[in-house]
Design a protein around this motif. Structure first.
Motif, mmCIF file in Angstrom:
data_model
loop_
_atom_site.group_PDB
_atom_site.id
_atom_site.type_symbol
_atom_site.label_atom_id
_atom_site.label_comp_id
_atom_site.label_asym_id
_atom_site.label_seq_id
_atom_site.Cartn_x
_atom_site.Cartn_y
_atom_site.Cartn_z
ATOM 1 N N SER A 29 7.116 -27.725 -48.720
ATOM 2 C CA SER A 29 7.775 -28.827 -48.038
ATOM 3 C C SER A 29 7.816 -30.009 -48.998
ATOM 4 O O SER A 29 7.628 -29.836 -50.208
ATOM 5 C CB SER A 29 7.021 -29.182 -46.750
ATOM 6 N N ASN A 74 11.421 -30.563 -40.957
ATOM 7 C CA ASN A 74 12.220 -31.004 -42.091
ATOM 8 C C ASN A 74 13.145 -32.135 -41.642
ATOM 9 O O ASN A 74 13.987 -31.939 -40.766
ATOM 10 C CB ASN A 74 13.040 -29.836 -42.640
ATOM 11 N N THR A 101 8.337 -24.722 -41.273
ATOM 12 C CA THR A 101 7.922 -26.087 -40.960
ATOM 13 C C THR A 101 6.399 -26.214 -40.941
ATOM 14 O O THR A 101 5.671 -25.230 -40.743
ATOM 15 C CB THR A 101 8.461 -26.541 -39.590
#
Length: 401
Positions: free
Chosen positions: A18, A102, A334
């Motif tokens: 991420s 996100n 995620t």
């Protein structure tokens, strides 16, 4: 001891990447005399990449450097250790680990700050409930509070521009059933009411049937049962309707209905519940009537609620095959999915414990058999022991003055 890069990557169960977030807070004053509204603004910073992985044991979900070096372990524990309302620490977490989902990297996305802290409380309650269920000594009051908080709280909805569909926390089927209980077809019990003074209800707690006083049933439905304060609560009325007429519910839903009815009918009717303040009753609950069959039923209900809560957050996780390592792995998109997946991987031999130092409050992973480990670190234990020693000396001096 920090594990080597090679061993760590060989032993982890899943990985994903991420990016960190930039976070700011706007305080909006709506009108005089009304509370201010705190709006969090989140924006992704794509110039940096964060790597996450998960390993069993006291490591848990971790953040890695670009070359695989372990930078921060126990990401889940660090999140749930954030105190409600501590925006600075929440921002610090997002800046290190990115947001739950996100988000845009070109503009700020606005989020109600209260919703984020409630979401953290929900994650914390899920972790605490799993730990409470796996503990050697069960705290039934704690299990009851956490179970009912998760089961009866309205789902939290995050509607962000970057999400294709809004994120919604677990929608427990029971919550919808109790709201629509008044639409149930009433079971014809005319002959029972003619022959005797009770209705025979098929019951999972006191099998095979429980004899419910017909007068009590009619008073609850009519909203004027004087002997039970709070019996006019709409939820309790609908619960009674479900208990008597929900004869076609599946076993799990029936176990929830039976427990909630008996607990409130016998022990105390619930007025309100939240994470911070616990359960509020209309009158002092009769704890003596919280018997062993009800406690056993509570454990079943807690397990159902926990399963629904975790499974609702695993929908976006998919298995995949790593052709390079020639082994199975998981596709995780995620941070939210990774957090719940790390809860999913908790075993019956592990639990999260809150540090016994009241000035700390951090959550750390321990073995269920580690009954003596009550502090998150030796440093925290020593600090608290010194604090208690100073308090004791101060108290002794005050007595001699």
């Amino acid at each position: 001891m920090t594990p080597s890069i090679e061993n760590f990557f060989e032993n982890n169960l899943f990985r994903f990447s991420s990016c960190p977030c930039d976070c700011v807070e706007d305080i909006i004053h709506i009108s005089p005399g009304k509370p201010e509204k705190r709006v969090l603004k989140i924006q992704a910073v794509p110039t940096d990449t964060i790597h996450f992985a998960f390993a069993a044991g006291d490591v848990g979900l971790v953040r890695l450097g670009s070359k695989g070096k372990l930078i921060e372990k126990n990401i889940l524990g660090n999140l749930i250790s954030i105190k409600n309302g501590d925006t600075a620490e929440l921002f610090n977490f997002f800046k290190r680990n990115g947001f739950f989902f996100n988000v845009s990297n070109t503009e700020y996305e606005e989020i109600d700050g209260a919703l984020i802290f409630e979401l953290v409380s929900r994650i914390r309650a899920t972790v605490e409930l799993m730990s409470a269920l796996t503990a050697i000594r069960r705290d039934y009051d704690k299990i009851l509070h956490l179970t009912l908080y998760l089961l009866l709280s309205e789902p939290i909805v995050l509607d962000l521009p970057s999400l294709e569909t809004p994120y919604t926390t677990c929608k427990h089927p029971f919550l919808e059933k109790i709201k629509n209980a008044s639409n149930l077809l009433v079971v014809d019990r005319g002959q029972e009411s003619f022959d005797r003074f009770t209705y025979s209800i098929s019951d999972t707690i006191y099998p095979p049937t429980y004899e419910l006083d017909i007068g009590d049933y009619n008073d609850i439905i009519g909203g004027y049962m004087k002997s039970k304060i709070g019996s006019d609560n709409p939820y309790f009325k609908n619960l009674t309707i479900l208990y008597c007429n929900g004869i076609n519910e599946d076993l799990q839903q029936r176990e929830i209905i039976d427990f909630l009815f008996h607990y409130q009918y016998d022990v105390g009717i619930i007025k309100a519940i939240d994470y911070e303040n616990g359960i509020e009753y209309y009158t002092v609950p009769d704890r003596d009537k919280f018997d062993k069959p009800q406690k056993n039923a509570l454990i079943k209900v807690a397990q159902i609620v926990l399963g629904e809560e975790i499974n609702a957050n695993l929908d976006g996780i998919h298995p995949q095959y790593d052709a390079v390592k020639m082994s199975p792995s998981w596709n995780i998109d995620t941070l939210m999915a990774a957090l719940y997946f790390s809860i999913f991987y908790m075993t019956q031999s592990e639990l999260y414990r809150r540090c016994a130092n009241p000035n700390c409050g951090a959550y750390f992973l321990v073995r269920t058999t580690s009954t003596r480990k009550i502090y998150c670190s030796d440093e925290c234990r020593n600090r608290f022991q010194q604090h208690k020693h100073r308090q004791k000396k101060r108290s002794q001096l005050e007595r001699h003055e």
